[in-house]
Design an enzyme around this catalytic site. Structure first.
Site, PDB file in Angstrom:
ATOM      1  N   SER A  48      20.527  21.773  22.050  1.00  0.00           N
ATOM      2  CA  SER A  48      19.201  23.256  21.044  1.00  0.00           C
ATOM      3  C   SER A  48      18.353  23.567  20.924  1.00  0.00           C
ATOM      4  CB  SER A  48      20.310  23.647  20.194  1.00  0.00           C
ATOM      5  OG  SER A  48      20.054  25.101  19.808  1.00  0.00           O
ATOM      6  N   ASN A  49      17.772  23.748  20.974  1.00  0.00           N
ATOM      7  CA  ASN A  49      15.605  23.830  20.026  1.00  0.00           C
ATOM      8  C   ASN A  49      15.862  24.557  18.281  1.00  0.00           C
ATOM      9  OD1 ASN A  49      14.206  22.046  22.664  1.00  0.00           O
ATOM     10  ND2 ASN A  49      14.527  24.248  23.216  1.00  0.00           N
TER      11      ASN A  49
END
Ligand code: PLP
Length: 345
Positions: free
Chosen positions: A76-77
């Site tokens: 996840s960014n």
């Protein structure tokens, strides 16, 4: 639309550049392609979550929180940018990571964004793929609250009406830049996942009465489902903005032919898009989101969907930190001496 009504803190480098992509445009031979560099927001390698977090973290501060809780997929960014934002406001951060992708080497859970989560001192726990992650996150938040903490829960992707304000703000920034450059924008194309980016863009454009079409390239959901998700959030965001009139569902445009094998799984046309953009404009995409968005743009240009005199803006939502987690799919073939051969590319 008067965004200063909403609490906001500065977390990134804004405005992000709006630039022409002359070599990619020439290579494809269609409309003139531009890029809005939201991969350059700067927050511990940046990305689209930075704009949402400017409003979300300000709301957390207003509510007296001392810790941010959020969730996302392994790479996840959003989790990485939330961990970075927490540091800047003196809060702790805790994350839940969903094992949505099960086909990658073990390093998938330790390199790329996960490594950055470590460096940013954000403890994370894994959850199996398919569980209701927002429910898990809220349960953790309640547990921490019951123990006397002051946690603030940010939903996956920062996608709620407060977070989506970040992309209503992006619309103001983008249309101002376009006016300065005397550039008429016909359409914006970008990757859509948890829907906040597209919802904010559409709500912002609607509030400004700006006739620019937004096309979301789905990275996960089927077209109808994604249109529902974006429309619901865009309508709520529009209401929060105090825009007049309902937000018509036909403003939401989504294509879903570039998901490939599923969320987080690199697709063939996505990998081709990564190489093409890198080798024409020296701009790096990520396999999970922006590569699929760009694959959608390339396919639409090749299919003649746009007129030659149109100006299309690709919104680069970031994510290149995940590239390292996809080394097994992106690396050039090795020679016996460890080097790579020109012919093998
Ligand atoms: C989260 C993300 C998206 C999708 O944005 P949503 O607001 O979740 O639809 C696109 N690209 C990157 C790199 C992201 O991290």
């Amino acid at each position: 639309m008067h965004l200063a009504r909403f609490p906001r803190i500065a977390l990134g480098h804004f405005p992000t550049p709006l630039e022409k992509m002359p070599r990619l445009s020439a290579a494809l031979g269609g409309p003139t392609l531009y890029i809005k560099r939201d991969d350059c927001t700067g927050l511990a390698t940046g990305g689209n979550k930075t704009r949402k977090l400017e409003f979300l973290v300000a709301d957390a501060i207003k509510q007296g929180a001392d810790m941010l809780i959020t969730q996302g997929a392994t790479q996840s960014n959003h989790v990485r940018q939330t961990a970075a934002a927490a540091i800047l406001v003196g809060m702790k951060c805790r994350a839940l990571l969903e094992r949505r992708v099960t086909t990658m080497p073990a390093s998938y859970e330790s390199t790329g964004n996960v490594l950055l989560d470590d460096i940013l001192d954000c403890p994370y726990e894994f959850r199996p793929g398919g569980v209701d992650m927002n429910k898990e996150g809220m349960a953790l938040t309640e547990k921490l609250r019951a123990a006397g903490g002051k946690p603030y829960f940010i939903p996956g992707g920062g996608s709620n009406p407060i977070g989506a304000l970040g992309y209503a703000s992006c619309v103001q920034e983008l249309t101002y830049q376009a006016d300065q450059q005397n550039l008429r924008i016909h359409r914006i194309v970008h990757a859509t996942g948890s829907a906040g980016t597209q919802a904010g863009l559409v709500a912002g454009l609607h509030a400004l009465n700006a006739p620019i079409e937004v096309i979301g390239v789905s990275v996960r959901a089927k077209r109808e489902t994604q249109i529902d998700n974006v429309h619901r959030l865009a309508a709520q965001t529009s209401e929060l903005l105090g825009a007049r009139g309902d937000l018509p569902r036909n403003l939401i445009q989504v294509i879903d032919d570039h998901v490939g094998a599923g969320y987080g799984q690199a697709s063939e046309d996505g990998i081709a898009a990564i190489r093409m953009l890198a080798r024409t404009e020296s701009i790096l995409l990520d396999p999970v989101y922006s590569a699929k968005g760009m694959a959608g743009l390339i396919a639409m240009v090749r299919a003649g969907k746009f007129k030659k005199d149109e100006n299309i803006v690709f919104l680069h939502t970031g994510g290149a930190s995940a590239l390292y987690a996809y080394e097994s799919l992106l690396a050039a073939p090795r020679q016996k001496d460890g080097g790579t051969a020109a012919a093998a590319r």
